[in-house]
Write a protein that holds these residues in place. Structure first.
Motif, mmCIF file in Angstrom:
data_model
loop_
_atom_site.group_PDB
_atom_site.id
_atom_site.type_symbol
_atom_site.label_atom_id
_atom_site.label_comp_id
_atom_site.label_asym_id
_atom_site.label_seq_id
_atom_site.Cartn_x
_atom_site.Cartn_y
_atom_site.Cartn_z
ATOM 1 N N THR A 16 0.828 -1.204 0.000
ATOM 2 C CA THR A 16 0.000 0.000 0.000
ATOM 3 C C THR A 16 0.864 1.256 0.000
ATOM 4 O O THR A 16 0.593 2.213 -0.732
ATOM 5 C CB THR A 16 -0.936 -0.021 1.229
ATOM 6 O OG1 THR A 16 -1.757 -1.185 1.139
ATOM 7 C CG2 THR A 16 -1.808 1.216 1.275
ATOM 8 N N ASP A 39 -8.146 -3.627 -1.595
ATOM 9 C CA ASP A 39 -7.993 -4.260 -0.284
ATOM 10 C C ASP A 39 -9.140 -3.806 0.626
ATOM 11 O O ASP A 39 -9.304 -2.597 0.847
ATOM 12 C CB ASP A 39 -6.642 -3.867 0.327
ATOM 13 C CG ASP A 39 -6.355 -4.615 1.616
ATOM 14 O OD1 ASP A 39 -7.296 -5.199 2.203
ATOM 15 O OD2 ASP A 39 -5.186 -4.616 2.048
ATOM 16 N N ASP A 123 -3.829 -1.483 -5.820
ATOM 17 C CA ASP A 123 -3.319 -1.980 -4.540
ATOM 18 C C ASP A 123 -4.079 -3.260 -4.202
ATOM 19 O O ASP A 123 -5.284 -3.224 -3.954
ATOM 20 C CB ASP A 123 -3.535 -0.919 -3.448
ATOM 21 C CG ASP A 123 -2.878 -1.305 -2.133
ATOM 22 O OD1 ASP A 123 -1.879 -2.056 -2.153
ATOM 23 O OD2 ASP A 123 -3.373 -0.871 -1.071
HETATM 24 MG MG MG Z 1 -1.882 -2.991 2.026
#
Ligand code: MG
Ligand code: ADP
Length: 275
Positions: A16, A39, A123
């Motif tokens: 991230t 996520d 991500d």
């Molecule tokens: Mg992450």
């Protein structure tokens, strides 16, 4: 457009932090960047300054519902947009279980999207489930962040096999193109040793005929830097939070290195079997 999934099924390796600050670095260089947060923990969304999105304003609604990317995408800085995640996304894995073509939903939504970006950065969650498969079906490149400790390469074969299978069955243009050493402690011997192992693992001749045969280990190493760990709670990229930090220097360098890669196949992925 270049499209990149930041992937490692381990948590805490710098995915991230890299997705957000690489995106911010590219945006500062004048490129139009869209981050998709896949996520359920929504750390990238928060790091980019968004509050906690409600379920129907997030990528959940894009994958499970009828929303388009444009419906939920928000601009967070000059040249920088984010498609936020939400905790509900954790349920998507189950809810999509019986869906035909569930791996290519994001690909389809991107195909239908009319916005032009220079970079799409996804991500990924710390798993190899249906959310990650949606990312892999929708991009041409995978960047792999590694934390140089003694188990850095452990579990990598499963990840590489997954990328390979997706490249063969779903998205012929998918390649693992970059490996990034994150949380690097340059003063330790271990970091140097693991860096050597990683270079060798991905070195010339390795992975012939696989989707990671041409992976390069980026020369830029992201040093461990407390400012990088502090920035998320302020909803700021490292460039906003502390432009003079080692973290800002490293991610600016990484962005430059990423921009310098000449790619033969930087177009949208083509589906296997598609004309
Ligand atoms: Mg992450
Ligand atoms: P992942 O997304 O792979 O789970 P994160 O990017 O969230 O990993 O990083 C895990 C933790 O380590 C976070 O608290 C983050 O702020 C911190 N972190 C990441 N990179 C660095 C770094 N280079 N220096 C210091 N802390 C870092």
């Amino acid at each position: 457009m270049r499209s990149i999934a930041v992937l490692n099924q381990k948590g805490g390796v710098g995915k991230t932090t890299t997705a957000v600050n690489l995106a911010a670095g590219l945006a500062r260089a004048g490129l139009r960047v869209c981050v998709i947060d896949l996520d359920p923990q929504a750390h990238a969304s928060l790091h980019l300054g968004l509050g906690v999105a409600t379920g129907h304003e997030s990528v959940y609604e894009v994958l499970v519902g009828d929303a388009s990317l444009a419906d939920v995408r928000k601009q967070v800085a000059e040249n920088l947009w984010v498609v936020p995640a939400h905790l509900d996304l954790a349920a998507a894995e189950m809810e999509l279980a019986g869906e035909v073509g569930r791996e290519v939903i994001l690909y389809d939504k991107l195909e239908a999207d009319d916005q032009e970006f220079d970079y799409l950065i996804i991500d990924c969650p710390p798993s190899l489930g249906v959310l990650t498969l949606n990312a892999l079906a929708a991009v041409t490149e995978v960047f792999l962040p590694l934390q140089p400790h003694f188990l850095a390469l452990h579990g990598l074969s499963k990840l590489l096999r997954t990328v390979d299978i997706v490249a063969r069955r779903i998205n012929n243009n998918l390649r693992l193109t970059g490996v990034i050493l994150c949380l690097f402690e340059s003063s330790t011997r271990l970091a140097g040793e693991v860096a050597g192992d990683v270079d060798q693992f991905f070195g010339a001749g390795a992975g012939a005929n696989t989707a990671w045969a041409d992976a390069q280990v980026f020369r830029t190493r992201i040093r461990r830097n407390i400012r990088l760990a502090e920035a998320p709670s302020f909803g700021q990229s490292i460039f906003e939070y502390d432009a003079d930090s080692n973290g800002a220097e490293d991610y600016a360098n990484l962005a430059r290195e990423v921009m310098g890669i000449a790619l033969s196949n930087a177009d949208r992925p083509k589906m296997a079997g598609a004309a």
